[in-house]
Enzyme design. Structure first.
Site, mmCIF file in Angstrom:
data_model
loop_
_atom_site.group_PDB
_atom_site.id
_atom_site.type_symbol
_atom_site.label_atom_id
_atom_site.label_comp_id
_atom_site.label_asym_id
_atom_site.label_seq_id
_atom_site.Cartn_x
_atom_site.Cartn_y
_atom_site.Cartn_z
ATOM 1 N N GLN A 54 4.898 10.226 -5.499
ATOM 2 C CA GLN A 54 6.022 9.411 -5.015
ATOM 3 C C GLN A 54 6.171 8.195 -5.920
ATOM 4 O O GLN A 54 7.143 7.461 -5.824
ATOM 5 C CB GLN A 54 5.780 8.945 -3.574
ATOM 6 N N HIS B 99 10.273 10.917 -6.704
ATOM 7 C CA HIS B 99 11.132 9.748 -6.459
ATOM 8 C C HIS B 99 11.650 9.145 -7.757
ATOM 9 O O HIS B 99 12.155 8.023 -7.758
ATOM 10 C CB HIS B 99 10.360 8.680 -5.669
ATOM 11 N N LEU C 103 -6.927 4.237 1.860
ATOM 12 C CA LEU C 103 -7.691 3.019 2.193
ATOM 13 C C LEU C 103 -7.821 2.871 3.700
ATOM 14 O O LEU C 103 -8.844 2.456 4.221
ATOM 15 C CB LEU C 103 -6.981 1.795 1.613
HETATM 16 N N1 APR Z 1 -6.827 2.871 -2.387
HETATM 17 C C1 APR Z 1 -6.329 3.845 -1.588
HETATM 18 N N2 APR Z 1 -5.250 3.677 -0.778
HETATM 19 C C2 APR Z 1 -4.670 2.468 -0.802
HETATM 20 C C3 APR Z 1 -5.131 1.395 -1.603
HETATM 21 C C4 APR Z 1 -6.270 1.639 -2.421
HETATM 22 N N3 APR Z 1 -6.776 0.694 -3.217
HETATM 23 N N4 APR Z 1 -4.333 0.313 -1.374
HETATM 24 C C5 APR Z 1 -3.404 0.697 -0.479
HETATM 25 N N5 APR Z 1 -3.617 1.983 -0.120
HETATM 26 C C6 APR Z 1 -2.847 2.790 0.832
HETATM 27 C C7 APR Z 1 -2.374 2.022 2.039
HETATM 28 O O1 APR Z 1 -3.362 2.104 3.061
HETATM 29 C C8 APR Z 1 -1.117 2.789 2.415
HETATM 30 O O2 APR Z 1 -1.433 3.885 3.280
HETATM 31 O O3 APR Z 1 -1.686 3.207 0.155
HETATM 32 C C9 APR Z 1 -0.614 3.336 1.089
HETATM 33 C C10 APR Z 1 0.593 2.580 0.563
HETATM 34 O O4 APR Z 1 1.658 2.854 1.437
HETATM 35 P P1 APR Z 1 3.128 2.423 1.001
HETATM 36 O O5 APR Z 1 3.096 1.022 0.506
HETATM 37 O O6 APR Z 1 4.020 2.809 2.142
HETATM 38 O O7 APR Z 1 3.438 3.333 -0.275
HETATM 39 P P2 APR Z 1 3.902 4.850 -0.252
HETATM 40 O O8 APR Z 1 3.260 5.599 0.876
HETATM 41 O O9 APR Z 1 3.679 5.369 -1.628
HETATM 42 O O10 APR Z 1 5.490 4.742 0.018
HETATM 43 C C11 APR Z 1 6.198 5.960 -0.026
HETATM 44 O O11 APR Z 1 8.243 4.734 0.248
HETATM 45 O O12 APR Z 1 9.487 2.913 -0.270
HETATM 46 C C12 APR Z 1 9.334 4.245 -0.533
HETATM 47 O O13 APR Z 1 9.943 5.316 -2.499
HETATM 48 C C13 APR Z 1 8.995 4.445 -1.975
HETATM 49 O O14 APR Z 1 7.549 6.119 -2.930
HETATM 50 C C14 APR Z 1 7.621 5.102 -1.938
HETATM 51 C C15 APR Z 1 7.580 5.702 -0.548
#
Ligand code: APR
Length: 240
Positions: free
Chosen positions: A91, A109, A202
């Protein structure tokens, strides 16, 4: 797990967090600094193109100052050493999987380092700002937009993703909150197909209960540990 089975890996912002790239929904994340509807929708681009172009110019510039981390490197190592297919469906719009050496990466994405010409539809690799309305390398029109799938637009290559899930033996979700569909639904599609499912994150994501197994911790720790484990198992099963 036998070393010739097929693995589909879904990654989200959490896999790039320790490279210094903001996630979206963690504290201080991108969606706390900007409203999605102001910078990540086609309507926003119509309404205020400069705001949208500046938002992506800033992220494009930032990504080029970051490096892949141990999680990206471990996934590239798995892909290189694994006997079966490994597909990374990300993503993320950064290029850290590729810079870690991964070859089979599908950006559902879009990509920050691509430009998409709204005049001729060509996509070009792009590392510079768009705010000054540069010419499309293919047709010279000043009609470039970020090659990012905005909210309300269709993610890329979905048929390929579902095809890979149908061939998969294992689906691994890494560093994603499970907040955005269709990616958030892949674990359920996998389960319906009888595919084993694993979450590496995480903290527990919204879809955690759908996974056969969840391992919690920073990606730079739990992803290399998991890769070492499956490669060792494959070696063992290969020897027997
Ligand atoms: N190691 C592992 N996981 C982590 C870490 C880390 N160091 N830091 C954060 N996380 C996890 C968080 O716990 C959370 O579950 O990564 C995730 C980040 O979530 P989001 O910020 O929602 O990102 P994502 O899931 O990729 O979002 C999906 O939403 O806004 C749209 O297009 C955008 O591709 C994105 C999509």
């Amino acid at each position: 797990m036998g070393g010739n089975r097929n693995i589909v890996i879904l990654t989200g912002a959490g896999v790039s967090a320790e490279s210094g790239i903001d996630t979206f929904r963690d504290g201080g994340g991108l969606w706390e600094q900007h409203r999605v509807e102001d910078v990540a929708t086609p309507e926003a681009f119509q309404r205020d193109p400069d705001l949208v172009l500046r938002f992506y110019d800033k992220r494009r510039e930032a990504v080029q100052t970051k490096e892949p981390n141990a999680a990206h490197n471990a996934l590239a190592r798995l892909e290189a050493k694994w006997g079966g297919d490994v597909l990374i469906v990300t993503q993320n719009v950064d290029d850290l999987h590729e810079r870690a050496g991964a070859k089979n990466v599908l950006h559902m994405h879009g990509e920050l380092l691509n430009a998409w010409c709204t005049a001729c539809d060509a996509r070009s690799r792009w590392t510079r700002p768009m705010i000054d309305r540069p010419a499309c390398p293919a047709c010279s029109a000043s009609a470039l937009r970020p090659d990012i799938v905005w909210f309300g637009e269709m993610p890329y290559r979905m048929e390929e993703i579902y095809g890979a899930l149908r061939q998969a033996d294992l689906f691994v979700s890494i560093g994603t909150s499970g907040a955005v569909y269709p990616a958030a639904g892949f674990v359920r599609d996998a389960r319906e197909l009888g595919v084993e499912t694993l979450e590496l994150n995480l903290e527990r994501s919204e879809g955690s209960s759908w996974f056969d197994e969840t391992r919690l911790g920073p990606a730079t720790e739990i992803v290399p540990a998991w890769v070492d484990e499956v490669l060792a198992q494959a070696l063992e099963s290969g020897i027997r």
